[in-house]
Write a protein that holds these residues in place. Structure first.
Motif, PDB file in Angstrom:
ATOM      1  N   ASP A 252     -81.233  29.901  14.197  1.00 17.99           N
ATOM      2  CA  ASP A 252     -81.306  31.249  13.641  1.00 17.99           C
ATOM      3  C   ASP A 252     -80.468  32.199  14.503  1.00 17.99           C
ATOM      4  OD1 ASP A 252     -82.326  34.015  13.171  1.00 17.99           O
ATOM      5  OD2 ASP A 252     -83.723  33.001  11.832  1.00 17.99           O
ATOM      6  N   PRO A 253     -79.621  33.004  13.886  1.00 20.37           N
ATOM      7  CA  PRO A 253     -78.779  33.910  14.684  1.00 20.37           C
ATOM      8  C   PRO A 253     -79.570  34.924  15.500  1.00 20.37           C
ATOM      9  CG  PRO A 253     -78.591  34.366  12.322  1.00 20.37           C
ATOM     10  CD  PRO A 253     -79.318  33.070  12.446  1.00 20.37           C
ATOM     11  N   ASN A 254     -80.818  35.167  15.120  1.00 21.71           N
ATOM     12  CA  ASN A 254     -81.645  36.099  15.884  1.00 21.71           C
ATOM     13  C   ASN A 254     -82.400  35.417  17.026  1.00 21.71           C
ATOM     14  OD1 ASN A 254     -81.133  38.469  14.290  1.00 21.71           O
ATOM     15  ND2 ASN A 254     -82.373  37.529  12.675  1.00 21.71           N
ATOM     16  N   SER A 255     -82.395  34.082  17.047  1.00 20.54           N
ATOM     17  CA  SER A 255     -83.121  33.365  18.095  1.00 20.54           C
ATOM     18  C   SER A 255     -82.397  33.517  19.426  1.00 20.54           C
ATOM     19  CB  SER A 255     -83.240  31.884  17.749  1.00 20.54           C
ATOM     20  OG  SER A 255     -83.803  31.170  18.837  1.00 20.54           O
ATOM     21  N   PRO A 256     -83.112  33.917  20.468  1.00 17.89           N
ATOM     22  CA  PRO A 256     -82.479  34.039  21.792  1.00 17.89           C
ATOM     23  C   PRO A 256     -82.449  32.729  22.557  1.00 17.89           C
ATOM     24  CG  PRO A 256     -84.750  34.757  21.937  1.00 17.89           C
ATOM     25  CD  PRO A 256     -84.525  34.361  20.496  1.00 17.89           C
ATOM     26  N   HIS A 257     -82.871  31.633  21.917  1.00 22.14           N
ATOM     27  CA  HIS A 257     -83.081  30.382  22.654  1.00 22.14           C
ATOM     28  C   HIS A 257     -81.869  29.462  22.572  1.00 22.14           C
ATOM     29  CE1 HIS A 257     -87.200  31.536  23.243  1.00 22.14           C
ATOM     30  NE2 HIS A 257     -87.343  31.736  21.945  1.00 22.14           N
ATOM     31  N   SER A 258     -81.552  28.874  23.702  1.00 22.33           N
ATOM     32  CA  SER A 258     -80.512  27.852  23.781  1.00 22.33           C
ATOM     33  C   SER A 258     -80.815  26.985  24.990  1.00 22.33           C
ATOM     34  CB  SER A 258     -79.127  28.487  23.925  1.00 22.33           C
ATOM     35  OG  SER A 258     -79.059  29.284  25.096  1.00 22.33           O
ATOM     36  N   LEU A 259     -80.339  25.762  24.967  1.00 27.18           N
ATOM     37  CA  LEU A 259     -80.527  24.886  26.122  1.00 27.18           C
ATOM     38  C   LEU A 259     -79.755  25.425  27.317  1.00 27.18           C
ATOM     39  CD1 LEU A 259     -80.122  21.325  24.536  1.00 27.18           C
ATOM     40  CD2 LEU A 259     -82.240  22.542  25.023  1.00 27.18           C
ATOM     41  N   VAL A 260     -80.348  25.324  28.496  1.00 26.31           N
ATOM     42  CA  VAL A 260     -79.582  25.654  29.697  1.00 26.31           C
ATOM     43  C   VAL A 260     -78.536  24.559  29.910  1.00 26.31           C
ATOM     44  CG1 VAL A 260     -81.437  27.000  30.733  1.00 26.31           C
ATOM     45  CG2 VAL A 260     -81.290  24.546  31.208  1.00 26.31           C
TER      46      VAL A 260
END
Length: 538
Positions: A252-260
Protein backbone atom coordinates in the motif's frame (compact mmCIF):
# COMPACT_ATOMS: atom_id res chain seq x y z
CA UNK A 1 -16.88 -17.43 46.20
CA UNK A 2 -16.80 -15.72 42.80
CA UNK A 3 -17.01 -18.80 40.62
CA UNK A 4 -15.72 -17.18 37.43
CA UNK A 5 -13.20 -14.66 38.65
CA UNK A 6 -10.59 -15.73 36.09
CA UNK A 7 -12.85 -14.46 33.36
CA UNK A 8 -14.88 -11.67 34.83
CA UNK A 9 -13.91 -8.87 37.14
CA UNK A 10 -16.38 -6.38 38.53
CA UNK A 11 -15.71 -2.74 37.79
CA UNK A 12 -14.11 -2.10 41.18
CA UNK A 13 -11.43 -4.72 40.42
CA UNK A 14 -10.54 -3.07 37.13
CA UNK A 15 -10.59 0.30 38.87
CA UNK A 16 -8.09 -0.90 41.46
CA UNK A 17 -5.72 -2.08 38.75
CA UNK A 18 -6.11 1.12 36.79
CA UNK A 19 -5.53 3.19 39.91
CA UNK A 20 -2.22 1.43 40.41
CA UNK A 21 -1.00 1.55 36.83
CA UNK A 22 -2.69 4.17 34.69
CA UNK A 23 -1.27 7.50 33.69
CA UNK A 24 -3.29 10.42 32.51
CA UNK A 25 -2.14 10.84 28.94
CA UNK A 26 -3.17 12.38 25.66
CA UNK A 27 -2.77 10.79 22.24
CA UNK A 28 0.14 13.13 21.53
CA UNK A 29 1.94 12.26 24.76
CA UNK A 30 1.01 8.58 24.38
CA UNK A 31 3.15 6.54 26.77
CA UNK A 32 4.85 9.27 28.78
CA UNK A 33 4.27 8.44 32.41
CA UNK A 34 2.26 10.99 34.38
CA UNK A 35 1.00 9.14 37.47
CA UNK A 36 -2.18 10.34 39.12
CA UNK A 37 -3.88 9.32 42.36
CA UNK A 38 -7.10 11.05 41.33
CA UNK A 39 -8.41 8.32 39.02
CA UNK A 40 -11.84 6.93 39.88
CA UNK A 41 -14.40 4.89 37.97
CA UNK A 42 -16.25 8.00 36.87
CA UNK A 43 -13.05 9.41 35.43
CA UNK A 44 -11.96 6.20 33.69
CA UNK A 45 -15.25 5.35 32.00
CA UNK A 46 -16.93 8.71 31.57
CA UNK A 47 -14.23 11.04 30.31
CA UNK A 48 -12.12 11.22 27.19
CA UNK A 49 -8.86 11.38 29.10
CA UNK A 50 -9.91 8.54 31.35
CA UNK A 51 -10.65 6.29 28.40
CA UNK A 52 -7.32 7.20 26.82
CA UNK A 53 -5.67 6.23 30.10
CA UNK A 54 -7.53 2.93 29.94
CA UNK A 55 -6.14 2.27 26.47
CA UNK A 56 -2.60 3.06 27.64
CA UNK A 57 -3.06 0.58 30.48
CA UNK A 58 -3.64 -2.18 27.91
CA UNK A 59 -0.06 -1.78 26.72
CA UNK A 60 1.17 -2.30 30.26
CA UNK A 61 -1.03 -5.36 30.75
CA UNK A 62 0.11 -6.73 27.38
CA UNK A 63 3.71 -6.65 28.55
CA UNK A 64 2.97 -8.37 31.85
CA UNK A 65 3.48 -11.83 30.33
CA UNK A 66 7.12 -10.99 29.57
CA UNK A 67 7.72 -9.32 32.93
CA UNK A 68 6.52 -12.13 35.18
CA UNK A 69 9.55 -13.76 36.79
CA UNK A 70 7.94 -17.21 36.97
CA UNK A 71 10.67 -19.84 36.43
CA UNK A 72 13.30 -17.66 34.75
CA UNK A 73 10.67 -15.53 32.96
CA UNK A 74 9.05 -18.50 31.28
CA UNK A 75 6.28 -16.36 29.81
CA UNK A 76 8.76 -14.78 27.44
CA UNK A 77 10.27 -18.04 26.16
CA UNK A 78 7.81 -20.91 26.71
CA UNK A 79 6.36 -20.98 23.20
CA UNK A 80 9.81 -20.88 21.62
CA UNK A 81 10.93 -23.77 23.81
CA UNK A 82 8.01 -25.90 22.62
CA UNK A 83 8.94 -26.11 18.98
CA UNK A 84 10.77 -28.24 16.48
CA UNK A 85 13.63 -25.72 16.44
CA UNK A 86 14.74 -25.85 20.08
CA UNK A 87 17.04 -27.85 22.28
CA UNK A 88 15.97 -27.35 25.91
CA UNK A 89 18.97 -27.86 28.15
CA UNK A 90 17.85 -27.36 31.75
CA UNK A 91 15.61 -25.63 34.26
CA UNK A 92 11.84 -25.74 34.49
CA UNK A 93 11.66 -24.25 31.02
CA UNK A 94 13.59 -27.31 29.88
CA UNK A 95 10.99 -29.57 31.47
CA UNK A 96 8.24 -27.65 29.69
CA UNK A 97 10.05 -27.61 26.36
CA UNK A 98 10.73 -31.35 26.54
CA UNK A 99 7.05 -32.05 27.33
CA UNK A 100 7.80 -33.38 30.77
CA UNK A 101 5.62 -30.69 32.40
CA UNK A 102 2.62 -28.69 31.29
CA UNK A 103 1.09 -31.88 29.88
CA UNK A 104 -1.63 -32.52 32.48
CA UNK A 105 -4.46 -30.31 33.76
CA UNK A 106 -3.18 -30.74 37.32
CA UNK A 107 0.59 -30.35 37.06
CA UNK A 108 2.57 -27.28 38.10
CA UNK A 109 3.45 -26.45 34.50
CA UNK A 110 -0.23 -26.16 33.61
CA UNK A 111 -0.62 -23.80 36.57
CA UNK A 112 2.19 -21.63 35.17
CA UNK A 113 0.58 -21.67 31.72
CA UNK A 114 -2.71 -20.64 33.30
CA UNK A 115 -1.11 -17.61 34.98
CA UNK A 116 1.01 -16.56 32.01
CA UNK A 117 -1.48 -17.12 29.21
CA UNK A 118 -5.04 -18.20 30.17
CA UNK A 119 -5.63 -15.70 32.98
CA UNK A 120 -3.39 -13.10 31.38
CA UNK A 121 -5.24 -12.94 28.07
CA UNK A 122 -8.71 -13.24 29.60
CA UNK A 123 -7.86 -10.31 31.85
CA UNK A 124 -6.67 -8.37 28.80
CA UNK A 125 -9.82 -9.19 26.85
CA UNK A 126 -12.07 -8.21 29.76
CA UNK A 127 -10.29 -4.90 30.34
CA UNK A 128 -10.47 -4.10 26.62
CA UNK A 129 -14.19 -4.95 26.59
CA UNK A 130 -14.88 -2.59 29.50
CA UNK A 131 -13.12 0.24 27.64
CA UNK A 132 -14.95 -0.51 24.38
CA UNK A 133 -18.39 -0.60 25.97
CA UNK A 134 -17.76 2.58 27.97
CA UNK A 135 -16.33 4.45 24.97
CA UNK A 136 -19.33 3.59 22.81
CA UNK A 137 -21.72 5.52 25.07
CA UNK A 138 -19.59 8.19 26.75
CA UNK A 139 -20.74 11.78 26.19
CA UNK A 140 -18.66 14.74 25.09
CA UNK A 141 -16.11 12.86 22.93
CA UNK A 142 -15.77 13.62 19.23
CA UNK A 143 -16.34 10.64 16.95
CA UNK A 144 -12.80 10.46 15.58
CA UNK A 145 -11.32 10.26 19.08
CA UNK A 146 -13.99 7.79 20.19
CA UNK A 147 -13.29 5.51 17.24
CA UNK A 148 -9.52 5.56 17.82
CA UNK A 149 -10.00 4.61 21.48
CA UNK A 150 -12.33 1.77 20.53
CA UNK A 151 -10.03 0.66 17.69
CA UNK A 152 -7.02 0.18 19.95
CA UNK A 153 -9.07 -1.62 22.58
CA UNK A 154 -10.60 -3.89 19.92
CA UNK A 155 -7.15 -4.71 18.62
CA UNK A 156 -6.06 -5.88 22.06
CA UNK A 157 -9.25 -7.85 22.58
CA UNK A 158 -8.80 -9.59 19.22
CA UNK A 159 -5.14 -10.32 19.91
CA UNK A 160 -6.04 -11.76 23.32
CA UNK A 161 -8.78 -14.07 22.07
CA UNK A 162 -6.66 -15.09 19.07
CA UNK A 163 -3.82 -16.07 21.39
CA UNK A 164 -6.18 -18.07 23.62
CA UNK A 165 -7.77 -19.87 20.68
CA UNK A 166 -4.45 -20.90 19.20
CA UNK A 167 -3.21 -22.25 22.54
CA UNK A 168 -6.31 -23.76 24.11
CA UNK A 169 -8.92 -24.19 21.36
CA UNK A 170 -11.81 -24.64 23.82
CA UNK A 171 -12.31 -20.99 24.77
CA UNK A 172 -15.19 -18.66 25.53
CA UNK A 173 -15.49 -15.19 23.98
CA UNK A 174 -17.83 -12.37 24.96
CA UNK A 175 -18.48 -8.69 24.28
CA UNK A 176 -20.31 -8.18 27.60
CA UNK A 177 -18.87 -6.20 30.46
CA UNK A 178 -19.25 -7.63 33.92
CA UNK A 179 -22.03 -6.14 35.98
CA UNK A 180 -23.44 -6.79 39.42
CA UNK A 181 -26.22 -8.75 37.73
CA UNK A 182 -24.02 -11.14 35.69
CA UNK A 183 -20.80 -11.35 37.73
CA UNK A 184 -21.66 -14.78 39.14
CA UNK A 185 -23.10 -16.36 35.99
CA UNK A 186 -21.41 -19.63 35.07
CA UNK A 187 -19.98 -20.06 31.58
CA UNK A 188 -21.61 -23.25 30.43
CA UNK A 189 -19.88 -24.05 27.15
CA UNK A 190 -17.09 -23.04 24.85
CA UNK A 191 -17.77 -20.69 21.97
CA UNK A 192 -17.98 -22.18 18.50
CA UNK A 193 -15.20 -21.58 16.01
CA UNK A 194 -17.65 -19.49 13.98
CA UNK A 195 -18.41 -17.25 16.98
CA UNK A 196 -14.73 -16.84 17.81
CA UNK A 197 -13.67 -15.85 14.30
CA UNK A 198 -16.69 -13.61 13.80
CA UNK A 199 -15.60 -11.56 16.82
CA UNK A 200 -11.91 -11.59 15.81
CA UNK A 201 -12.73 -10.33 12.34
CA UNK A 202 -15.24 -7.74 13.54
CA UNK A 203 -12.77 -6.29 16.04
CA UNK A 204 -9.90 -6.28 13.56
CA UNK A 205 -12.00 -4.74 10.77
CA UNK A 206 -12.88 -1.88 13.11
CA UNK A 207 -9.24 -1.49 14.14
CA UNK A 208 -8.10 -1.45 10.51
CA UNK A 209 -10.67 1.19 9.61
CA UNK A 210 -9.89 3.64 12.39
CA UNK A 211 -6.21 3.15 13.27
CA UNK A 212 -3.60 5.22 11.45
CA UNK A 213 -0.69 3.93 9.42
CA UNK A 214 1.77 6.29 11.11
CA UNK A 215 1.68 6.21 14.90
CA UNK A 216 3.91 6.93 17.87
CA UNK A 217 6.56 4.25 18.27
CA UNK A 218 5.22 1.46 20.48
CA UNK A 219 1.58 1.99 19.55
CA UNK A 220 -0.43 -0.43 17.41
CA UNK A 221 -1.22 0.83 13.91
CA UNK A 222 -3.26 0.01 10.86
CA UNK A 223 -0.34 -2.13 9.72
CA UNK A 224 -0.31 -4.06 13.01
CA UNK A 225 -4.04 -4.77 12.71
CA UNK A 226 -3.75 -5.82 9.06
CA UNK A 227 -0.89 -8.15 9.93
CA UNK A 228 -2.97 -9.87 12.63
CA UNK A 229 -5.99 -9.94 10.31
CA UNK A 230 -3.83 -11.79 7.76
CA UNK A 231 -2.78 -14.28 10.43
CA UNK A 232 -6.41 -14.82 11.48
CA UNK A 233 -7.35 -15.42 7.84
CA UNK A 234 -4.61 -18.04 7.53
CA UNK A 235 -6.14 -19.92 10.48
CA UNK A 236 -9.53 -19.79 8.73
CA UNK A 237 -8.03 -21.02 5.47
CA UNK A 238 -9.17 -17.80 3.78
CA UNK A 239 -6.13 -17.48 1.57
CA UNK A 240 -7.46 -14.59 -0.50
CA UNK A 241 -8.15 -12.48 2.58
CA UNK A 242 -4.75 -13.31 4.03
CA UNK A 243 -3.13 -12.36 0.73
CA UNK A 244 -5.08 -9.09 0.53
CA UNK A 245 -4.18 -7.98 4.05
CA UNK A 246 -0.53 -9.01 3.81
CA UNK A 247 0.00 -7.33 0.45
CA UNK A 248 -1.64 -4.18 1.77
CA UNK A 249 0.94 -3.92 4.55
CA UNK A 250 3.75 -4.62 2.09
CA UNK A 251 2.62 -2.61 -0.94
CA UNK A 252 0.00 0.00 0.00
CA UNK A 253 1.46 3.40 -0.92
CA UNK A 254 0.38 4.73 2.47
CA UNK A 255 2.14 1.95 4.39
CA UNK A 256 5.31 3.19 6.10
CA UNK A 257 6.66 -0.36 6.37
CA UNK A 258 9.57 -1.84 4.47
CA UNK A 259 12.25 -4.39 5.25
CA UNK A 260 15.45 -2.98 6.67
CA UNK A 261 18.41 -3.44 4.36
CA UNK A 262 20.27 -6.23 6.17
CA UNK A 263 19.70 -8.87 8.82
CA UNK A 264 22.24 -7.04 10.98
CA UNK A 265 19.80 -4.13 11.30
CA UNK A 266 16.65 -6.06 12.25
CA UNK A 267 17.42 -6.39 15.97
CA UNK A 268 19.69 -3.37 16.22
CA UNK A 269 19.10 -0.45 18.57
CA UNK A 270 15.63 0.10 19.99
CA UNK A 271 13.94 -1.65 17.01
CA UNK A 272 12.28 1.61 15.94
CA UNK A 273 12.61 1.06 12.20
CA UNK A 274 10.49 0.52 9.10
CA UNK A 275 10.22 -3.27 9.51
CA UNK A 276 8.66 -3.25 12.97
CA UNK A 277 4.90 -3.67 13.22
CA UNK A 278 4.77 -3.73 17.01
CA UNK A 279 7.50 -3.30 19.62
CA UNK A 280 7.00 -3.63 23.36
CA UNK A 281 9.07 -0.87 24.89
CA UNK A 282 11.21 -1.08 28.00
CA UNK A 283 12.15 2.43 29.09
CA UNK A 284 12.22 4.19 32.42
CA UNK A 285 10.05 7.09 31.23
CA UNK A 286 7.42 4.97 29.47
CA UNK A 287 4.30 3.70 31.21
CA UNK A 288 4.16 -0.03 30.81
CA UNK A 289 7.86 -0.04 29.94
CA UNK A 290 8.27 -3.03 32.14
CA UNK A 291 10.86 -4.55 34.39
CA UNK A 292 14.12 -6.26 33.57
CA UNK A 293 13.68 -9.81 32.25
CA UNK A 294 15.83 -12.85 31.54
CA UNK A 295 14.46 -13.28 28.02
CA UNK A 296 17.85 -12.87 26.37
CA UNK A 297 19.66 -14.89 29.03
CA UNK A 298 17.47 -17.92 28.33
CA UNK A 299 18.72 -18.02 24.73
CA UNK A 300 22.46 -17.42 25.27
CA UNK A 301 24.99 -20.06 26.26
CA UNK A 302 27.33 -19.73 29.26
CA UNK A 303 30.46 -18.92 27.26
CA UNK A 304 31.58 -16.48 29.97
CA UNK A 305 32.29 -19.44 32.30
CA UNK A 306 35.41 -20.20 30.27
CA UNK A 307 38.63 -18.59 31.61
CA UNK A 308 39.90 -15.89 29.28
CA UNK A 309 36.51 -14.69 28.11
CA UNK A 310 34.16 -12.21 29.74
CA UNK A 311 30.49 -11.70 29.01
CA UNK A 312 30.05 -9.01 26.38
CA UNK A 313 27.08 -7.81 24.36
CA UNK A 314 28.76 -8.52 21.02
CA UNK A 315 28.82 -12.24 21.85
CA UNK A 316 25.31 -12.24 23.28
CA UNK A 317 25.56 -10.91 26.82
CA UNK A 318 25.27 -13.04 29.93
CA UNK A 319 23.27 -16.24 29.46
CA UNK A 320 22.50 -19.56 31.08
CA UNK A 321 21.76 -21.90 28.18
CA UNK A 322 18.09 -22.76 28.68
CA UNK A 323 16.69 -22.73 25.11
CA UNK A 324 19.14 -23.24 22.25
CA UNK A 325 18.84 -23.60 18.46
CA UNK A 326 18.89 -27.30 17.68
CA UNK A 327 20.72 -29.15 14.95
CA UNK A 328 17.68 -29.11 12.68
CA UNK A 329 17.56 -25.30 12.73
CA UNK A 330 21.33 -24.92 12.49
CA UNK A 331 21.40 -27.23 9.47
CA UNK A 332 18.65 -25.17 7.79
CA UNK A 333 20.74 -22.04 8.33
CA UNK A 334 23.85 -23.77 7.01
CA UNK A 335 22.25 -24.87 3.72
CA UNK A 336 23.40 -21.66 2.05
CA UNK A 337 26.95 -20.74 3.15
CA UNK A 338 26.27 -17.08 2.36
CA UNK A 339 23.17 -16.79 4.56
CA UNK A 340 23.83 -13.98 7.03
CA UNK A 341 21.29 -15.04 9.65
CA UNK A 342 23.87 -17.24 11.36
CA UNK A 343 26.55 -14.59 10.91
CA UNK A 344 26.24 -12.93 14.35
CA UNK A 345 22.97 -11.21 13.41
CA UNK A 346 20.22 -13.65 14.50
CA UNK A 347 22.52 -16.38 15.82
CA UNK A 348 26.09 -16.56 17.12
CA UNK A 349 27.93 -19.75 16.18
CA UNK A 350 31.43 -19.06 17.50
CA UNK A 351 32.96 -17.43 20.57
CA UNK A 352 36.33 -15.77 21.02
CA UNK A 353 38.70 -15.17 23.92
CA UNK A 354 38.62 -11.56 25.10
CA UNK A 355 41.71 -11.48 27.32
CA UNK A 356 45.01 -13.20 27.98
CA UNK A 357 47.46 -14.72 25.52
CA UNK A 358 44.61 -16.19 23.43
CA UNK A 359 42.69 -12.91 23.03
CA UNK A 360 40.92 -12.82 19.66
CA UNK A 361 41.23 -16.56 19.03
CA UNK A 362 38.22 -18.82 18.61
CA UNK A 363 37.40 -21.03 21.61
CA UNK A 364 37.34 -24.72 20.70
CA UNK A 365 37.97 -26.50 24.00
CA UNK A 366 34.64 -28.38 23.95
CA UNK A 367 33.26 -30.33 21.02
CA UNK A 368 29.81 -31.55 20.00
CA UNK A 369 29.15 -35.06 18.79
CA UNK A 370 29.58 -35.20 15.03
CA UNK A 371 30.33 -38.92 14.68
CA UNK A 372 27.86 -41.20 16.46
CA UNK A 373 30.39 -44.03 16.37
CA UNK A 374 33.07 -41.91 18.04
CA UNK A 375 31.24 -39.48 20.32
CA UNK A 376 32.88 -36.47 21.93
CA UNK A 377 33.54 -36.73 25.66
CA UNK A 378 32.89 -32.98 26.13
CA UNK A 379 29.53 -32.60 24.41
CA UNK A 380 27.65 -31.72 27.59
CA UNK A 381 30.05 -28.85 28.31
CA UNK A 382 29.76 -27.80 24.68
CA UNK A 383 25.97 -27.39 25.02
CA UNK A 384 26.43 -25.52 28.27
CA UNK A 385 29.26 -23.19 27.24
CA UNK A 386 29.95 -23.12 23.50
CA UNK A 387 26.69 -23.99 21.80
CA UNK A 388 25.34 -21.50 19.20
CA UNK A 389 22.96 -18.96 20.69
CA UNK A 390 20.03 -16.87 19.52
CA UNK A 391 21.08 -13.24 19.99
CA UNK A 392 17.92 -11.54 18.71
CA UNK A 393 17.11 -10.21 22.16
CA UNK A 394 20.48 -8.74 23.11
CA UNK A 395 20.60 -4.95 22.95
CA UNK A 396 23.63 -2.68 22.62
CA UNK A 397 23.06 -0.93 25.94
CA UNK A 398 22.49 -4.12 27.96
CA UNK A 399 24.63 -4.80 31.03
CA UNK A 400 26.94 -7.68 30.03
CA UNK A 401 27.40 -8.68 33.65
CA UNK A 402 23.72 -9.25 34.43
CA UNK A 403 21.20 -11.89 33.41
CA UNK A 404 18.50 -9.24 33.79
CA UNK A 405 18.01 -6.75 30.96
CA UNK A 406 15.50 -4.12 29.93
CA UNK A 407 15.43 -4.52 26.17
CA UNK A 408 12.69 -3.65 23.71
CA UNK A 409 10.88 -6.70 22.33
CA UNK A 410 10.12 -6.91 18.60
CA UNK A 411 6.78 -8.75 18.58
CA UNK A 412 5.52 -8.45 14.99
CA UNK A 413 7.56 -7.51 11.93
CA UNK A 414 7.22 -7.25 8.19
CA UNK A 415 9.38 -10.28 7.38
CA UNK A 416 6.58 -12.48 8.73
CA UNK A 417 4.09 -10.57 6.58
CA UNK A 418 6.14 -11.45 3.50
CA UNK A 419 6.09 -15.14 4.42
CA UNK A 420 2.33 -14.99 5.05
CA UNK A 421 1.92 -13.42 1.60
CA UNK A 422 4.03 -16.14 -0.03
CA UNK A 423 2.06 -18.94 1.61
CA UNK A 424 -1.34 -17.35 0.97
CA UNK A 425 -0.51 -16.82 -2.70
CA UNK A 426 0.78 -20.38 -3.04
CA UNK A 427 -2.28 -21.89 -1.38
CA UNK A 428 -4.75 -19.68 -3.26
CA UNK A 429 -3.18 -20.45 -6.61
CA UNK A 430 -3.49 -16.80 -7.63
CA UNK A 431 -0.22 -15.04 -8.22
CA UNK A 432 3.46 -15.80 -7.81
CA UNK A 433 4.77 -16.47 -4.29
CA UNK A 434 8.42 -16.42 -5.33
CA UNK A 435 9.03 -12.65 -5.11
CA UNK A 436 7.89 -12.60 -1.47
CA UNK A 437 9.92 -15.51 -0.15
CA UNK A 438 12.91 -14.48 -2.26
CA UNK A 439 12.82 -10.95 -0.89
CA UNK A 440 13.45 -12.47 2.54
CA UNK A 441 16.20 -14.73 1.23
CA UNK A 442 17.89 -11.99 -0.78
CA UNK A 443 17.99 -9.71 2.25
CA UNK A 444 19.83 -12.54 4.07
CA UNK A 445 22.22 -12.96 1.10
CA UNK A 446 20.84 -16.47 0.46
CA UNK A 447 20.34 -17.64 -3.12
CA UNK A 448 16.82 -17.08 -4.47
CA UNK A 449 14.57 -20.06 -5.05
CA UNK A 450 13.38 -20.96 -8.56
CA UNK A 451 10.27 -22.74 -7.27
CA UNK A 452 8.49 -22.86 -3.95
CA UNK A 453 6.60 -25.45 -1.89
CA UNK A 454 4.93 -25.31 1.51
CA UNK A 455 8.00 -27.00 2.96
CA UNK A 456 10.17 -24.24 1.50
CA UNK A 457 8.01 -21.67 3.27
CA UNK A 458 8.09 -23.63 6.52
CA UNK A 459 11.89 -23.86 6.30
CA UNK A 460 12.22 -20.15 5.55
CA UNK A 461 9.93 -19.40 8.47
CA UNK A 462 12.39 -21.30 10.68
CA UNK A 463 15.44 -19.44 9.40
CA UNK A 464 13.86 -16.01 9.65
CA UNK A 465 11.51 -16.14 12.64
CA UNK A 466 12.96 -18.77 15.01
CA UNK A 467 12.58 -17.93 18.71
CA UNK A 468 10.18 -15.03 18.04
CA UNK A 469 7.27 -16.95 19.57
CA UNK A 470 5.23 -17.95 16.50
CA UNK A 471 6.76 -21.26 15.34
CA UNK A 472 4.54 -23.57 17.41
CA UNK A 473 1.46 -21.71 16.18
CA UNK A 474 2.63 -21.98 12.58
CA UNK A 475 3.07 -25.76 12.87
CA UNK A 476 -0.34 -26.15 14.51
CA UNK A 477 -2.02 -24.03 11.84
CA UNK A 478 -0.49 -26.19 9.10
CA UNK A 479 -2.25 -29.19 10.62
CA UNK A 480 -1.81 -32.10 12.99
CA UNK A 481 0.18 -34.14 10.47
CA UNK A 482 2.75 -31.36 10.01
CA UNK A 483 2.98 -30.62 13.74
CA UNK A 484 3.33 -34.28 14.71
CA UNK A 485 5.94 -34.97 12.03
CA UNK A 486 8.08 -31.97 12.90
CA UNK A 487 7.99 -32.59 16.64
CA UNK A 488 8.69 -36.33 16.43
CA UNK A 489 11.53 -35.94 13.96
CA UNK A 490 13.29 -32.69 14.87
CA UNK A 491 12.57 -31.45 18.43
CA UNK A 492 15.67 -31.62 20.63
CA UNK A 493 18.84 -33.14 19.22
CA UNK A 494 18.14 -36.87 19.36
CA UNK A 495 21.17 -39.13 19.26
CA UNK A 496 23.56 -36.19 19.22
CA UNK A 497 22.74 -35.46 22.86
CA UNK A 498 22.73 -38.98 24.38
CA UNK A 499 21.78 -37.74 27.86
CA UNK A 500 18.27 -36.99 26.57
CA UNK A 501 17.95 -39.55 23.80
CA UNK A 502 15.16 -42.10 23.87
CA UNK A 503 14.11 -41.55 27.47
CA UNK A 504 11.86 -39.32 29.52
CA UNK A 505 13.94 -36.24 28.59
CA UNK A 506 13.48 -36.76 24.84
CA UNK A 507 10.80 -34.44 23.38
CA UNK A 508 10.44 -36.68 20.33
CA UNK A 509 9.43 -39.56 22.60
CA UNK A 510 7.30 -37.44 24.91
CA UNK A 511 5.29 -35.73 22.18
CA UNK A 512 1.66 -36.88 22.00
CA UNK A 513 -0.91 -36.04 19.33
CA UNK A 514 -3.23 -34.29 21.79
CA UNK A 515 -0.51 -31.79 22.75
CA UNK A 516 -1.76 -29.85 19.73
CA UNK A 517 -3.79 -28.00 22.39
CA UNK A 518 -2.53 -26.95 25.79
CA UNK A 519 -4.46 -28.39 28.75
CA UNK A 520 -6.89 -26.09 30.56
CA UNK A 521 -5.67 -25.95 34.15
CA UNK A 522 -8.11 -27.91 36.29
CA UNK A 523 -8.69 -25.05 38.74
CA UNK A 524 -9.72 -22.84 35.83
CA UNK A 525 -12.00 -25.55 34.49
CA UNK A 526 -13.63 -25.95 37.92
CA UNK A 527 -14.66 -22.29 37.81
CA UNK A 528 -16.70 -22.89 34.67
CA UNK A 529 -19.98 -24.68 34.15
CA UNK A 530 -20.05 -28.41 34.98
CA UNK A 531 -20.16 -29.42 31.32
CA UNK A 532 -17.51 -27.04 30.00
CA UNK A 533 -15.17 -29.25 27.91
CA UNK A 534 -11.52 -29.94 28.67
CA UNK A 535 -9.38 -30.30 25.54
CA UNK A 536 -9.27 -33.81 24.06
CA UNK A 537 -6.66 -36.16 25.51
CA UNK A 538 -6.51 -34.57 28.96
Amino acid sequence: MNTIHFYKKVTSSLLLTLTLFLAVTSCEEYLEEQPSTLIDSGYVYNTEEGLKSGVVSLYKFNRDRYDRSIEDFMGAVLLSSRSDLAFNRSGYTGLMGRYQRGVSPIDLGANFVSTLFWKHYYNMANKATDIINAAEVVKGVDEDTRNKIIAEAKFFRAQSYFFLYRMFNNIYVTTESVTVDNAFDLIQDKSSKEEIFALLNSDLDFAIEYLDWNVTFGRVSKGTAKHIKAKVAMWEGDWEEAKTQALSVIEDPNSPHSLVSSTADVFKGDRNHSEQLFVIQSQDNVLGGGDATMMNANYVTQYFQIPGIEANIEQGGRGFSRVLPNLYLLNLLAEDPNDTRDDDTYFRLKYYYTSGVNAGQEITIYEPITDLNNPSSTYTRYYQRLHPSCIKFAQEDDDPNSYLQRSNILVYRLAETYLIAAEAILRSGSGDPLPYINTIRTRANAAPLSSVTLQDILDENARELAFEGERWFTLKRMGADVLNFQMRNYAGDGEYFPNNFGGDRDPRVNWQDHFINFPIFQEDLDLLGPNYPQNDGY
